[in-house]
Design a protein around this motif. Structure first.
Motif, PDB file in Angstrom:
ATOM      1  N   ALA A  63       0.839  -1.208   0.000  1.00 52.27           N
ATOM      2  CA  ALA A  63       0.000   0.000   0.000  1.00 52.27           C
ATOM      3  C   ALA A  63       0.868   1.248   0.000  1.00 52.27           C
ATOM      4  N   GLU A  64       2.019   1.184   0.660  1.00 49.46           N
ATOM      5  CA  GLU A  64       2.936   2.324   0.703  1.00 49.46           C
ATOM      6  C   GLU A  64       3.433   2.673  -0.701  1.00 49.46           C
ATOM      7  N   ILE A  65       3.768   1.664  -1.489  1.00 49.72           N
ATOM      8  CA  ILE A  65       4.238   1.889  -2.854  1.00 49.72           C
ATOM      9  C   ILE A  65       3.113   2.454  -3.710  1.00 49.72           C
ATOM     10  N   VAL A  66       1.933   1.894  -3.579  1.00 51.81           N
ATOM     11  CA  VAL A  66       0.782   2.379  -4.347  1.00 51.81           C
ATOM     12  C   VAL A  66       0.521   3.843  -4.027  1.00 51.81           C
ATOM     13  N   GLN A  67       0.543   4.205  -2.752  1.00 46.55           N
ATOM     14  CA  GLN A  67       0.314   5.593  -2.345  1.00 46.55           C
ATOM     15  C   GLN A  67       1.398   6.505  -2.904  1.00 46.55           C
ATOM     16  N   TRP A  68       2.651   6.055  -2.840  1.00 42.53           N
ATOM     17  CA  TRP A  68       3.745   6.865  -3.362  1.00 42.53           C
ATOM     18  C   TRP A  68       3.572   7.101  -4.856  1.00 42.53           C
ATOM     19  N   VAL A  69       3.269   6.049  -5.594  1.00 43.82           N
ATOM     20  CA  VAL A  69       3.106   6.172  -7.050  1.00 43.82           C
ATOM     21  C   VAL A  69       1.944   7.103  -7.382  1.00 43.82           C
ATOM     22  N   GLN A  70       0.857   7.032  -6.632  1.00 41.14           N
ATOM     23  CA  GLN A  70      -0.268   7.947  -6.863  1.00 41.14           C
ATOM     24  C   GLN A  70       0.151   9.392  -6.632  1.00 41.14           C
ATOM     25  N   GLN A  71       0.969   9.621  -5.630  1.00 41.68           N
ATOM     26  CA  GLN A  71       1.410  10.974  -5.325  1.00 41.68           C
ATOM     27  C   GLN A  71       2.418  11.474  -6.368  1.00 41.68           C
ATOM     28  N   ALA A  72       3.287  10.613  -6.846  1.00 40.86           N
ATOM     29  CA  ALA A  72       4.332  11.015  -7.792  1.00 40.86           C
ATOM     30  C   ALA A  72       3.856  11.013  -9.237  1.00 40.86           C
ATOM     31  N   LEU A  90       5.434   0.767 -14.036  1.00 35.25           N
ATOM     32  CA  LEU A  90       6.884   0.640 -14.061  1.00 35.25           C
ATOM     33  C   LEU A  90       7.492   1.109 -12.732  1.00 35.25           C
ATOM     34  N   LEU A  91       7.004   2.224 -12.198  1.00 35.62           N
ATOM     35  CA  LEU A  91       7.517   2.727 -10.920  1.00 35.62           C
ATOM     36  C   LEU A  91       7.231   1.749  -9.780  1.00 35.62           C
ATOM     37  N   LYS A  92       6.041   1.180  -9.766  1.00 34.73           N
ATOM     38  CA  LYS A  92       5.696   0.210  -8.722  1.00 34.73           C
ATOM     39  C   LYS A  92       6.671  -0.962  -8.740  1.00 34.73           C
ATOM     40  N   ARG A  93       6.954  -1.459  -9.928  1.00 39.86           N
ATOM     41  CA  ARG A  93       7.878  -2.592 -10.051  1.00 39.86           C
ATOM     42  C   ARG A  93       9.273  -2.207  -9.561  1.00 39.86           C
ATOM     43  N   ALA A  94       9.757  -1.033  -9.964  1.00 36.01           N
ATOM     44  CA  ALA A  94      11.090  -0.598  -9.550  1.00 36.01           C
ATOM     45  C   ALA A  94      11.161  -0.413  -8.033  1.00 36.01           C
ATOM     46  N   LEU A  95      10.122   0.163  -7.443  1.00 34.71           N
ATOM     47  CA  LEU A  95      10.111   0.410  -6.008  1.00 34.71           C
ATOM     48  C   LEU A  95       9.980  -0.875  -5.205  1.00 34.71           C
ATOM     49  N   GLN A  96       9.227  -1.811  -5.734  1.00 29.47           N
ATOM     50  CA  GLN A  96       9.013  -3.072  -5.032  1.00 29.47           C
ATOM     51  C   GLN A  96      10.328  -3.842  -4.914  1.00 29.47           C
ATOM     52  N   ASP A  97      11.167  -3.721  -5.919  1.00 22.00           N
ATOM     53  CA  ASP A  97      12.404  -4.501  -5.962  1.00 22.00           C
ATOM     54  C   ASP A  97      13.592  -3.821  -5.294  1.00 22.00           C
ATOM     55  N   ASP A  98      13.474  -2.560  -4.897  1.00 14.72           N
ATOM     56  CA  ASP A  98      14.639  -1.817  -4.430  1.00 14.72           C
ATOM     57  C   ASP A  98      14.267  -0.926  -3.232  1.00 14.72           C
ATOM     58  N   ARG A  99      14.559  -1.403  -2.048  1.00 17.46           N
ATOM     59  CA  ARG A  99      14.222  -0.666  -0.823  1.00 17.46           C
ATOM     60  C   ARG A  99      14.951   0.667  -0.752  1.00 17.46           C
ATOM     61  N   GLU A 100      16.215   0.699  -1.143  1.00 17.10           N
ATOM     62  CA  GLU A 100      16.988   1.950  -1.101  1.00 17.10           C
ATOM     63  C   GLU A 100      16.405   2.988  -2.056  1.00 17.10           C
ATOM     64  N   LEU A 101      15.937   2.547  -3.208  1.00 15.90           N
ATOM     65  CA  LEU A 101      15.308   3.458  -4.153  1.00 15.90           C
ATOM     66  C   LEU A 101      14.021   4.023  -3.557  1.00 15.90           C
ATOM     67  N   ARG A 102      13.241   3.173  -2.883  1.00 12.96           N
ATOM     68  CA  ARG A 102      12.028   3.646  -2.211  1.00 12.96           C
ATOM     69  C   ARG A 102      12.351   4.755  -1.225  1.00 12.96           C
ATOM     70  N   GLU A 103      13.390   4.549  -0.439  1.00 10.14           N
ATOM     71  CA  GLU A 103      13.777   5.566   0.550  1.00 10.14           C
ATOM     72  C   GLU A 103      14.229   6.852  -0.140  1.00 10.14           C
ATOM     73  N   GLU A 104      15.022   6.723  -1.189  1.00  6.71           N
ATOM     74  CA  GLU A 104      15.510   7.899  -1.921  1.00  6.71           C
ATOM     75  C   GLU A 104      14.348   8.689  -2.525  1.00  6.71           C
ATOM     76  N   LEU A 105      13.420   7.984  -3.157  1.00  7.14           N
ATOM     77  CA  LEU A 105      12.314   8.666  -3.814  1.00  7.14           C
ATOM     78  C   LEU A 105      11.284   9.200  -2.823  1.00  7.14           C
ATOM     79  N   THR A 106      11.095   8.501  -1.726  1.00  3.99           N
ATOM     80  CA  THR A 106      10.170   8.979  -0.702  1.00  3.99           C
ATOM     81  C   THR A 106      10.653  10.307  -0.142  1.00  3.99           C
ATOM     82  N   ALA A 107      11.959  10.469  -0.029  1.00 10.51           N
ATOM     83  CA  ALA A 107      12.524  11.717   0.477  1.00 10.51           C
ATOM     84  C   ALA A 107      12.271  12.885  -0.480  1.00 10.51           C
TER      85      ALA A 107
END
Length: 142
Positions: free
Chosen positions: A4-13, A86-103
Motif C-alpha cells: 500500500a505504501e508503494i501504491v500511495q507513493w506512485v499515486q502521489q508522484a 513501471l515505478l511500482k515494479r522498480a520500487l518493489q524490488d529496491d528498498r533503497e530506491l524507495r527511501e531515496e524517492l520517498t525523500a
C-alpha cells in the motif's frame, strides 16, 4: 503483491512523472535539470532519473521504451498507468530506491487531497458550485 505504501507513493508522484515526460519526452532520462523548469516537471524528472540511475541494463531499456511510448501517447490516463506500473515494479524490488524517492516527495498529511485535471478543457476541484466548459454555454442565472 505491491504494498500500500508503494501504491500511495506512485499515486502521489504520478502527476509529476507524467508532466516531466510530457515536457521533455525521452530526453527526461538524461537531460540536466533546467533551473527554470516547473517544480512539478523537475520533480518528475528527478524521480525518473533516479530510477534510471539505479536500474540495470534491462530496467533502463524498459524505462526508455515506456517513456518513448508515453511521448507518442495522447491519452494522459494511459501514460500515467504505464509509468505507474513501471515505478511500482522498480520500487518493489529496491528498498533503497524507495527511501531515496520517498525523500523527494512531501510527506502526505491527514486530509490531503490531490485533484488532477487532464485533457483539453478539463477542470478539477475538490468542491465546486457551477463549472462550465465548452463553447456556447451561458452561466445559470442566480
Amino acid at each position: 503483491m505491491v504494498s500500500a505504501e508503494i501504491v500511495q507513493w506512485v499515486q502521489q508522484a504520478g502527476p509529476a512523472v507524467t508532466a516531466a515526460v510530457g515536457a521533455y519526452g525521452a530526453a527526461v532520462l538524461t537531460r540536466a535539470q533546467d533551473a527554470a523548469a516547473d517544480a512539478t516537471v523537475g520533480l518528475g524528472q528527478r524521480i525518473l532519473q533516479a530510477v534510471w540511475r539505479r536500474g540495470d541494463e534491462e530496467c533502463r531499456a524498459e524505462l526508455e521504451r515506456v517513456v518513448d511510448e508515453a511521448v507518442d501517447e495522447q491519452d494522459d490516463a494511459y501514460t500515467t498507468a504505464v509509468l505507474s506500473r513501471l515505478l511500482k515494479r522498480a520500487l518493489q524490488d529496491d528498498r533503497e530506491l524507495r527511501e531515496e524517492l520517498t525523500a523527494l516527495l512531501p510527506a502526505p498529511s491527514a486530509g490531503t487531497v490531490t485533484v488532477t485535471a487532464s485533457g483539453e478543457r478539463s477542470i478539477a476541484a475538490q468542491h465546486i458550485g457551477t463549472a462550465i466548459t465548452g463553447d456556447g454555454h451561458t452561466p445559470p442565472q442566480q
